[in-house]
Design a protein around this motif. Structure first.
Motif, PDB file in Angstrom:
ATOM      1  N   TYR A 122       0.794  -1.238   0.000  1.00  0.00           N
ATOM      2  CA  TYR A 122       0.000   0.000   0.000  1.00  0.00           C
ATOM      3  C   TYR A 122       0.823   1.285   0.000  1.00  0.00           C
ATOM      4  N   LEU A 123       2.127   1.184   0.210  1.00  0.00           N
ATOM      5  CA  LEU A 123       2.940   2.390   0.136  1.00  0.00           C
ATOM      6  C   LEU A 123       4.021   2.251  -0.942  1.00  0.00           C
ATOM      7  N   PHE A 124       4.810   1.195  -0.828  1.00  0.00           N
ATOM      8  CA  PHE A 124       5.914   1.043  -1.777  1.00  0.00           C
ATOM      9  C   PHE A 124       5.416   0.888  -3.219  1.00  0.00           C
ATOM     10  N   ALA A 125       4.479  -0.042  -3.442  1.00  0.00           N
ATOM     11  CA  ALA A 125       4.048  -0.331  -4.820  1.00  0.00           C
ATOM     12  C   ALA A 125       3.469   0.906  -5.528  1.00  0.00           C
ATOM     13  N   PRO A 126       2.538   1.665  -4.884  1.00  0.00           N
ATOM     14  CA  PRO A 126       2.051   2.875  -5.562  1.00  0.00           C
ATOM     15  C   PRO A 126       3.153   3.911  -5.801  1.00  0.00           C
ATOM     16  N   LEU A 127       4.050   4.086  -4.811  1.00  0.00           N
ATOM     17  CA  LEU A 127       5.148   5.050  -4.975  1.00  0.00           C
ATOM     18  C   LEU A 127       6.044   4.640  -6.137  1.00  0.00           C
ATOM     19  N   GLN A 128       6.349   3.347  -6.177  1.00  0.00           N
ATOM     20  CA  GLN A 128       7.220   2.817  -7.223  1.00  0.00           C
ATOM     21  C   GLN A 128       6.617   3.068  -8.607  1.00  0.00           C
ATOM     22  N   MET A 129       5.289   2.882  -8.714  1.00  0.00           N
ATOM     23  CA  MET A 129       4.625   3.130  -9.998  1.00  0.00           C
ATOM     24  C   MET A 129       4.718   4.609 -10.377  1.00  0.00           C
ATOM     25  N   LYS A 130       4.500   5.470  -9.392  1.00  0.00           N
ATOM     26  CA  LYS A 130       4.562   6.913  -9.635  1.00  0.00           C
ATOM     27  C   LYS A 130       5.954   7.343 -10.103  1.00  0.00           C
ATOM     28  N   LEU A 131       6.976   6.733  -9.511  1.00  0.00           N
ATOM     29  CA  LEU A 131       8.347   7.172  -9.782  1.00  0.00           C
ATOM     30  C   LEU A 131       9.029   6.295 -10.829  1.00  0.00           C
ATOM     31  N   ARG A 132       8.241   5.559 -11.636  1.00  0.00           N
ATOM     32  CA  ARG A 132       8.858   4.518 -12.457  1.00  0.00           C
ATOM     33  C   ARG A 132       9.800   5.038 -13.527  1.00  0.00           C
ATOM     34  N   ASN A 133       9.588   6.282 -13.944  1.00  0.00           N
ATOM     35  CA  ASN A 133      10.491   6.776 -14.987  1.00  0.00           C
ATOM     36  C   ASN A 133      11.903   7.021 -14.466  1.00  0.00           C
ATOM     37  N   LEU A 134      12.041   7.068 -13.157  1.00  0.00           N
ATOM     38  CA  LEU A 134      13.390   7.230 -12.576  1.00  0.00           C
ATOM     39  C   LEU A 134      14.076   5.880 -12.412  1.00  0.00           C
ATOM     40  N   ARG A 135      13.365   4.815 -12.763  1.00  0.00           N
ATOM     41  CA  ARG A 135      13.904   3.444 -12.669  1.00  0.00           C
ATOM     42  C   ARG A 135      14.535   3.139 -11.320  1.00  0.00           C
ATOM     43  N   MET A 136      15.844   2.817 -11.326  1.00  0.00           N
ATOM     44  CA  MET A 136      16.488   2.396 -10.086  1.00  0.00           C
ATOM     45  C   MET A 136      16.392   3.477  -8.999  1.00  0.00           C
ATOM     46  N   TYR A 137      16.516   4.726  -9.439  1.00  0.00           N
ATOM     47  CA  TYR A 137      16.445   5.819  -8.464  1.00  0.00           C
ATOM     48  C   TYR A 137      15.037   5.925  -7.881  1.00  0.00           C
ATOM     49  N   GLY A 138      14.048   5.649  -8.736  1.00  0.00           N
ATOM     50  CA  GLY A 138      12.669   5.639  -8.265  1.00  0.00           C
ATOM     51  C   GLY A 138      12.483   4.567  -7.201  1.00  0.00           C
ATOM     52  N   ASN A 139      13.028   3.380  -7.499  1.00  0.00           N
ATOM     53  CA  ASN A 139      12.985   2.288  -6.512  1.00  0.00           C
ATOM     54  C   ASN A 139      13.638   2.714  -5.205  1.00  0.00           C
ATOM     55  N   ALA A 140      14.797   3.372  -5.331  1.00  0.00           N
ATOM     56  CA  ALA A 140      15.548   3.757  -4.139  1.00  0.00           C
ATOM     57  C   ALA A 140      14.749   4.743  -3.298  1.00  0.00           C
ATOM     58  N   ILE A 141      14.146   5.738  -3.955  1.00  0.00           N
ATOM     59  CA  ILE A 141      13.368   6.741  -3.208  1.00  0.00           C
ATOM     60  C   ILE A 141      12.160   6.071  -2.539  1.00  0.00           C
ATOM     61  N   ALA A 142      11.457   5.232  -3.315  1.00  0.00           N
ATOM     62  CA  ALA A 142      10.271   4.561  -2.769  1.00  0.00           C
ATOM     63  C   ALA A 142      10.655   3.675  -1.582  1.00  0.00           C
ATOM     64  N   LEU A 143      11.789   2.985  -1.694  1.00  0.00           N
ATOM     65  CA  LEU A 143      12.239   2.121  -0.599  1.00  0.00           C
ATOM     66  C   LEU A 143      12.555   2.929   0.651  1.00  0.00           C
ATOM     67  N   PHE A 144      13.277   4.020   0.447  1.00  0.00           N
ATOM     68  CA  PHE A 144      13.668   4.810   1.616  1.00  0.00           C
ATOM     69  C   PHE A 144      12.440   5.363   2.323  1.00  0.00           C
ATOM     70  N   ILE A 145      11.483   5.880   1.550  1.00  0.00           N
ATOM     71  CA  ILE A 145      10.253   6.414   2.164  1.00  0.00           C
ATOM     72  C   ILE A 145       9.525   5.304   2.919  1.00  0.00           C
ATOM     73  N   THR A 146       9.454   4.114   2.317  1.00  0.00           N
ATOM     74  CA  THR A 146       8.749   3.000   2.961  1.00  0.00           C
ATOM     75  C   THR A 146       9.393   2.641   4.301  1.00  0.00           C
ATOM     76  N   PHE A 147      10.722   2.571   4.329  1.00  0.00           N
ATOM     77  CA  PHE A 147      11.377   2.186   5.580  1.00  0.00           C
ATOM     78  C   PHE A 147      11.354   3.308   6.607  1.00  0.00           C
ATOM     79  N   PHE A 148      11.376   4.531   6.124  1.00  0.00           N
ATOM     80  CA  PHE A 148      11.190   5.664   7.025  1.00  0.00           C
ATOM     81  C   PHE A 148       9.817   5.516   7.705  1.00  0.00           C
ATOM     82  N   ALA A 149       8.811   5.165   6.913  1.00  0.00           N
ATOM     83  CA  ALA A 149       7.456   4.995   7.450  1.00  0.00           C
ATOM     84  C   ALA A 149       7.413   3.832   8.450  1.00  0.00           C
TER      85      ALA A 149
END
Lengths: 500, 77
Positions: free
Chosen positions: A313-340
């Protein structure tokens, strides 16, 4: 007087007492549970009465934990139920639907945020503006972080369209109130639990055996291992790390890592066991987390119901939103998820650091993945036992490092633990420690050895207990309860202060 | 029905020689298709079929058959 009964004491058992919830390991819980089982049995074939029995017992259970605040649970249940109904009836894509969805999410997070984080934000505002807004006297109702997430997953699933709103308010209430997973999870999903509420009750013989086994192993982990080493060792060292040598700080860090696992997974085991005896399969929460060979692997084994919730419910939607950043998008989504994940645990910088550390581990690991794979290939280490072992040891220590800050009273105090380990190790104290506190060492060894045993052995033990005659199971349970009582009343070990 | 082209895009992206993909296969059953790699598969499909998915449309997919249907709907629009 023949019966010298103090009725006010009995009344106390049935009314809310601050800081004294009905934990699974208390004797009153046993009374509560057997009374429930009795009614449950009587109403076994009367679905309506059976479900209402569970609802009433669950509400009493929650009232015992939080007093009048159980009304918030009821209000949020009503809000989520009706919102789910309307969301399900509105056509997808219309703005009214989107608005109601956002409103419901805000309502849920708002209630959670008010109780959990208000004073934290007041403190931040005070620090920034050197103002002096008074902290509010807010009671934090336990369980709120768990049932809020249960409600949210129901609403999000309906909004996305992967789950249909449930018609019966009675059934939805039981999903939200169910006492087994109410206080500290697992955070069950509506799509898993609601169908079980709706079907006829079925408690096969195997479930009784497995439930009993889980309650026994949970009691052992929680009371014998976690509570004992926590009270007698971890609390002391983390209370003032600078008074102890590096050896003791290191041992206390290993001990705390074991303690939090045994405490949390022990309680979860009991929750799953209790639910099994009532005919419900609730989700697993732990799967030998210290056997993980990477941090990603660790989070697939640790507090699974929370990590998979945030993944969906957090990582997957974020990852989709940031998908054009590819690996960096994954990294940002991951960091936000673990911060949460860190912030979810409570309003303290130590939890935020804990989450951020894990976020950092994950981000580094995705950037190192390719070069690492190439290096291992070159060194002919891929898929070797040596590599798996080293990865396991490194992962475990990264986990321990993050848990130091999770446990510490403040980030500074956590640093004290780390700096004592590196600057004031005093290896010689180890033998003194073993001589002075043999019980702590024995329990730590038992705890870790049991954890690292092959999975097949644990399955074998479980099946062995499951196949026992009920009488033997009952005797075994009694023996475990007696052992637990011994440990409960063993109280504090003498506090010997170690001079170097 | 999983089309040949759809299957090839997925296999190429995941560096797999062959893997039996059916309608009810889920991502976690396919080697290499984990939660991180997921986004690369989605991007590869978008590029190969020249379509654009909305986040919610992908989140709704329960299995690979659903994802194939999503691509089909987009192509028919």
């Amino acid at each position: 007087m023949l019966f010298n009964i103090d009725f006010s004491k009995i009344l106390q058992l049935f009314t809310y007492q601050e800081g004294d919830p009905l934990l699974f390991s208390t004797s009153f819980f046993i009374f509560f549970f057997f009374t429930l089982l009795l009614f449950y049995r009587i109403f076994a074939y009367k679905k309506n009465l059976r479900i209402f029995t569970l609802i009433i017992f669950s509400l009493f259970f929650y009232y015992k934990a939080v007093g009048g605040y159980f009304l918030i649970l009821i209000i949020m249940t009503i809000v989520n139920y009706y919102s789910g109904q309307i969301l399900g009836s509105l056509k997808e894509g219309i703005s009214k639907r989107r608005f109601l969805f956002v409103l419901t999410i805000v309502a849920n997070l708002g209630v959670l945020g008010y109780f959990k984080y208000t004073n934290f934000f007041i403190q931040i505002i005070n620090n920034i503006g050197s103002g002096n807004i008074d902290a509010l006297d807010i009671f934090l109702p336990i369980g709120i972080s768990f049932y809020t997430f249960k409600g949210l997953s129901y609403i999000i699933d309906i909004y996305i369209g992967t789950f249909q709103p449930v018609k019966s308010f009675r059934d939805f209430s039981l999903y939200m109130f169910f006492f087994a997973d109410l206080l500290i999870g697992p955070i069950d999903r509506a799509s898993k639990l609601l169908p079980q509420i709706q079907r006829e009750i079925n408690v096969p013989r195997e479930n009784i055996g497995r439930g009993t086994y889980l309650i026994m192993s949970g009691l052992f982990k929680k009371i014998v291992i976690a509570d004992f080493i926590g009270l007698n060792f971890v609390d002391r060292v983390f209370g003032d790390p600078t008074r102890f040598t590096g050896v003791e700080n290191l041992l206390a860090s290993y001990a705390y890592t074991l303690q939090i696992y045994c405490d949390f997974s022990g309680y979860t085991d009991m929750a799953i066991g209790v639910a099994l005896l009532l005919g419900f399969n609730i989700m697993d929460n732990f799967n030998a987390p210290f056997k993980a060979t990477s941090i990603g692997d660790f989070w697939r084994r640790w507090h699974i119901s929370l990590s998979s919730w945030l993944l969906d419910y957090l990582f997957a939607p974020l990852q989709m939103k940031l998908r054009n950043l590819r690996m960096y998008g994954n990294a940002i989504a991951l960091f936000i998820t673990f911060f949460a994940i860190g912030f979810w645990h409570g309003s303290n910088w130590t939890f935020i650091l804990f989450g951020s550390l894990h976020g950092l581990y994950m981000v580094v690991s995705i950037f190192l993945k390719k070069p690492k794979t190439q290096l291992f290939k070159k060194l002919k280490l891929s898929d070797t036992k040596l590599l798996k072992f080293s990865q396991g040891v490194i992962t475990f220590h990264l986990v321990v490092f993050a848990f130091i800050f999770f446990r510490a009273f403040s980030i500074e105090s956590g640093w004290d633990v780390v700096s004592q380990i590196f600057a004031f190790f005093q290896a010689g104290v180890f033998m003194q420690f073993v001589n002075a506190y043999p019980m702590i060492i024995i329990l730590m060894v038992i705890g870790y050895v049991l954890h690292f045993l092959p999975e097949a052995w644990e399955k074998w033990t479980e099946n062995f207990v499951v196949k026992m005659p009920v009488v033997v199971q009952a005797l075994l349970l009694t023996a475990i309860i007696l052992l637990v009582v011994q440990f409960k009343f063993a109280g504090l070990q003498p506090n010997i202060y170690f001079q170097f | 029905m999983i089309t040949e082209k759809f299957k090839k895009v997925i296999l190429d992206e995941l560096n797999l020689d062959d893997f039996d993909i059916q309608d009810n296969t889920t991502a976690d059953q396919v080697p290499g298709w984990d939660s991180l790699n997921h986004i690369n598969v989605i991007l590869a499909l978008e590029k190969a079929f020249n379509v654009h998915f909305k986040g919610i449309e992908v989140l709704r997919c329960k299995n690979i058959g659903d994802l194939q249907n999503l691509v089909n709907t987009k192509l028919n629009q």
